[in-house]
Enzyme design. Structure first.
Site, PDB file in Angstrom:
ATOM      1  NE  ARG A 105      50.009  74.050   7.609  1.00  0.00           N
ATOM      2  CZ  ARG A 105      49.681  72.847   8.050  1.00  0.00           C
ATOM      3  NH1 ARG A 105      50.167  71.767   7.480  1.00  0.00           N
ATOM      4  NH2 ARG A 105      48.869  72.700   9.084  1.00  0.00           N
ATOM      5  CG  ASN A 143      46.241  69.624   3.329  1.00  0.00           C
ATOM      6  OD1 ASN A 143      45.871  68.451   3.242  1.00  0.00           O
ATOM      7  ND2 ASN A 143      46.658  70.148   4.468  1.00  0.00           N
ATOM      8  CD  GLU A 144      43.699  70.362   7.666  1.00  0.00           C
ATOM      9  OE1 GLU A 144      44.396  71.308   8.075  1.00  0.00           O
ATOM     10  OE2 GLU A 144      43.400  69.394   8.374  1.00  0.00           O
ATOM     11  CB  CYS A 154      45.098  91.967  -0.129  1.00  0.00           C
ATOM     12  SG  CYS A 154      44.533  90.880  -1.454  1.00  0.00           S
ATOM     13  CD  GLU A 300      45.707  65.849   7.654  1.00  0.00           C
ATOM     14  OE1 GLU A 300      45.818  66.434   8.748  1.00  0.00           O
ATOM     15  OE2 GLU A 300      45.951  66.396   6.567  1.00  0.00           O
ATOM     16  CD1 TRP A 308      48.538  70.835  15.480  1.00  0.00           C
ATOM     17  CD2 TRP A 308      46.802  71.431  16.762  1.00  0.00           C
ATOM     18  NE1 TRP A 308      47.513  69.942  15.229  1.00  0.00           N
ATOM     19  CE2 TRP A 308      46.437  70.285  16.003  1.00  0.00           C
ATOM     20  CE3 TRP A 308      45.857  71.976  17.644  1.00  0.00           C
ATOM     21  CZ2 TRP A 308      45.173  69.682  16.095  1.00  0.00           C
ATOM     22  CZ3 TRP A 308      44.611  71.373  17.743  1.00  0.00           C
ATOM     23  CH2 TRP A 308      44.283  70.251  16.973  1.00  0.00           C
ATOM     24  CD  GLU A 348      52.624  69.895  10.860  1.00  0.00           C
ATOM     25  OE1 GLU A 348      51.495  70.345  11.105  1.00  0.00           O
ATOM     26  OE2 GLU A 348      52.881  69.178   9.887  1.00  0.00           O
ATOM     27  CG  PHE A 350      58.489  68.426  19.216  1.00  0.00           C
ATOM     28  CD1 PHE A 350      59.283  67.455  19.821  1.00  0.00           C
ATOM     29  CD2 PHE A 350      59.057  69.660  18.922  1.00  0.00           C
ATOM     30  CE1 PHE A 350      60.606  67.712  20.134  1.00  0.00           C
ATOM     31  CE2 PHE A 350      60.383  69.926  19.226  1.00  0.00           C
ATOM     32  CZ  PHE A 350      61.174  68.955  19.829  1.00  0.00           C
TER      33      PHE A 350
HETATM   34  C1  GAL Z   1      46.414  69.312   9.483  1.00  0.00           C
HETATM   35  C2  GAL Z   1      47.227  69.376   8.208  1.00  0.00           C
HETATM   36  C3  GAL Z   1      48.436  68.504   8.255  1.00  0.00           C
HETATM   37  C4  GAL Z   1      49.148  68.633   9.579  1.00  0.00           C
HETATM   38  C5  GAL Z   1      48.182  68.307  10.686  1.00  0.00           C
HETATM   39  C6  GAL Z   1      48.809  68.391  12.064  1.00  0.00           C
HETATM   40  O1  GAL Z   1      45.825  70.547   9.695  1.00  0.00           O
HETATM   41  O2  GAL Z   1      46.446  69.040   7.095  1.00  0.00           O
HETATM   42  O3  GAL Z   1      49.292  68.843   7.198  1.00  0.00           O
HETATM   43  O4  GAL Z   1      49.615  69.944   9.706  1.00  0.00           O
HETATM   44  O5  GAL Z   1      47.118  69.198  10.652  1.00  0.00           O
HETATM   45  O6  GAL Z   1      47.877  68.140  13.073  1.00  0.00           O
END
Ligand code: GAL
Length: 625
Positions: A105, A143-144, A154, A300, A308, A348, A350
């Site tokens: 992404r 997003n983020e 580049c 979030e 991760w 994602e 998990f």
């Molecule tokens: C954020 C993101 C989400 C998801 C989440 C997982 O960075 O906006 O889409 O990936 O982390 O922790």
């Protein structure tokens, strides 16, 4: 008004037959707001200019019928495969010259006119269709920004960088002068010769690197602005936001904050790190500060584990609750999660979610459901203000500059700020974050730590703050270079040297893994030889070459006091020193806060949050100083 509760909802990952169950369970958990469509570009525009909104219409309608509000995404965070297949120049290039490919992404160059044009087209179509949808509560731009890809090297980025530099410097002579290109034969004959600072044999020009940091943050901001302009034009009454990521180095959120109608944060403290409550509190305080004291939203967080880290420790239900309420206590009007239903495929699968694979007969679902109900009881704090009398200066220019190559010691700017934040957090004293441009008049104590890059003229408000009766703390590696990276004219600390009554003689950083002895404790991270000109010496170094030289000083300035720290005292000594400064600032001290317990006041409600296992008895006394 209640506190928003919900999370990212990705219905496109599931057959429509699952949606009714989703909504029934959302209602059961008292979900009030869901973020929809963040990664839906490929599903909304399966080929260029062809839109398939049917599924989104249906879920928006269903959510509306259930009384659930929608934070609708512009869906531009992950370009679909057709886009980069057709326009491969959109793919970003790393510092090492590697072109990143599709299949994950955020694979786009922020400066790409093609990406921006296609993003605009999509946003226009989404806004046209949903601006007056009754479920729409707010717009979620992209997003983020910069999360995985914040700097692109580049050719398109290089061209955009040149335009940015030309706007900033007007002439190449000015650029040469500012970057000091007489050094190492770096002199440029024209802007055409300037590139992005990709991998080079040795240290890159600090001025160039700093400008590239600024440029990269600005390019992402431009992407945001272009989408926001489309949204504002077509949907002027609905607030718009994007999600920040706490202390995120690549993007200067101070420059962004005023462009958002609402500040939102994504926060993933590590459940296995005992410092997490403090680190999370710090991020919450930053968000409140970016929002200029207005409420913000925790957009979030994880219901339990992320996927991760090397080892994804599960977040205990009690910790999930404590960190959620911490956000509310520190000014949030919403507690949301990534994501609603745990994915069963994709990168994602998990990662925890509000609704886990194992379903509703689980500890984590029950905790989510309980939180949804509990938040109702906090509705009386909504829009209540958190008032801080302590401010900490925090700026991205200093973050970028202090952590460049070729500096006296590899210090972490955040580690410095965290070390200063800790004693206040433990004492239940709330801290705001500010910049050198902020109005300091509402504060009685200001901390300046590692403010490496600042112009001399920007330091006078700090002097005036002390002069008017404030308690000023300045710690090492502040006012070392100006904002171009040139060593501070007139000597380190610039005009603050007079305010503090000290002169820096020599930097003597402490070797890794060692410390410096000082009266009453030890100093870490840094040491330096300073000369007291007309300041009182509070603590001296006691060993080695620095023995006898000042480590902490104090000077009366007008009605107030200016303190200088030439090392980072150990937490115990620092807490003692700060106690005295807090008392001098007239800040009421809270006594009786057990370790691991957080105390913070929002509006008329004092939150006492136990971050440890088990129960704790607390009787917090507020003593006026
Ligand atoms: C954020 C993101 C989400 C998801 C989440 C997982 O960075 O906006 O889409 O990936 O982390 O922790």
């Amino acid at each position: 008004m209640t506190i928003w509760f919900g999370g990212d909802y990705n219905p496109e990952q599931w057959p429509e037959s699952v949606w009714d169950e989703d909504i029934a369970l959302m209602q059961r958990a008292r979900v009030t707001l869901v973020t929809v469509g963040v990664f839906s570009w490929a599903k909304l525009e399966p080929s260029e200019g062809v839109y398939t909104f049917g599924w989104l219409d249906r879920i928006m309608d269903k959510l509306h019928a259930a009384g659930i509000r929608v934070d609708l995404a512009t869906a531009t965070a992950s370009p679909p495969p057709w886009l980069t297949h057709r326009y491969p120049e959109v793919l970003p290039v790393t510092e090492n010259g590697v072109r990143l490919q599709v299949g994950s992404r955020q694979q786009y160059c922020p400066s790409s006119p093609v990406y921006r044009r296609l993003a605009q087209n999509l946003v226009t179509a989404i806004v046209d269709r949903y601006a007056s949808h009754p479920a729409l509560e707010m717009w979620h731009i992209n997003n983020e920004y910069g999360c995985h890809l914040s700097r692109c090297y580049c050719d398109v980025s290089a061209a955009a960088f040149r335009v940015w530099l030309q706007r900033r410097y007007r002439t190449i002579d000015q650029l040469n002068e500012t970057w000091g290109t007489a050094f190492w034969s770096q002199w440029y004959g024209s802007f055409d010769e300037v590139y992005t600072p990709s991998r080079a044999p040795y240290y890159r020009n600090p001025g160039q690197v700093l400008d590239f940091d600024r440029f990269s943050s600005d390019e992402l901001l431009d992407c945001f602005r272009e989408e926001a302009a489309v949204v504002r034009a077509g949907s002027p009454r609905i607030p718009l936001t994007t999600n920040f990521m706490g202390f995120f180095k690549p993007v200067d959120y101070w420059a962004w904050a005023s462009e958002l109608d609402l500040i939102c944060d994504d926060s993933y403290p590590d459940p296995s790190d005992p410092r997490s409550p403090m680190l999370a509190a710090m991020s919450r305080d930053l968000m409140r500060s970016l929002a200029a004291g207005k409420p913000w939203i925790l957009m979030e967080q994880a219901a339990s584990a992320v996927n991760w880290r090397d080892i994804n420790v599960a977040k205990p239900a009690g910790m999930m609750r404590a960190l959620s309420l911490q956000a509310v206590a520190r000014g949030a009007d919403g507690v949301l999660f990534f994501q609603w239903r745990q994915s069963d495929r994709g990168g994602e699968r998990f990662h925890s979610a509000m609704l886990p694979h194992a379903g509703t007969e689980t500890v984590s679902w029950r905790a989510i459901e309980a939180l949804g109900h509990e938040l109702d009881q906090h509705s009386d704090v909504v829009e209540g203000a958190v008032v801080a009398s302590v401010a900490m200066v925090f700026e991205w220019d200093s973050w970028w500059s202090l952590e460049q190559d070729g500096v006296p010691a590899r210090l972490s700017y955040l580690a410095l700020l965290q070390a200063w934040y800790l004693p206040f957090f433990e004492a239940g004293i709330t801290v705001d974050f500010v910049t050198t441009q902020s109005d300091l008049s509402g504060y009685s104590l200001v901390i300046v730590a590692g403010l490496f890059a600042v112009n001399p003229s920007e330091l006078s408000p700090l002097h005036d703050f002390a002069d008017r009766g404030g308690q000023l703390i300045v710690s090492f590696q502040s006012a070392i270079v100006d904002r171009t990276g040139r060593l501070m004219p007139g000597g380190f600390l610039g005009p603050l040297a007079g305010t503090l009554g000290v002169r820096i003689d020599e930097f003597t950083p402490i070797a890794a893994g060692t410390s410096a002895e000082v009266e009453g404790g030890i100093g870490s991270l840094w040491a330096e030889r300073i000369v007291s000109i007309d300041s009182e010496i509070l603590v001296r170094f006691t060993d080695g070459d620095l023995a006898g030289s000042p480590a902490v000083t104090r000077r009366r300035v007008g009605q107030g006091t200016a303190h200088y720290f030439a090392t980072m005292p150990d937490p115990e000594l620092l807490a003692t020193l700060i106690q005295g400064i807090v008392a001098a600032a007239g800040i009421p001290a809270r006594e009786g806060i057990p370790s691991g317990t957080e105390v913070v006041k929002r509006g008329t409600v004092t939150y006492v949050i136990n971050h440890r296992e088990g129960t704790v008895d607390v009787e917090v006394m507020e003593r006026s100083n």
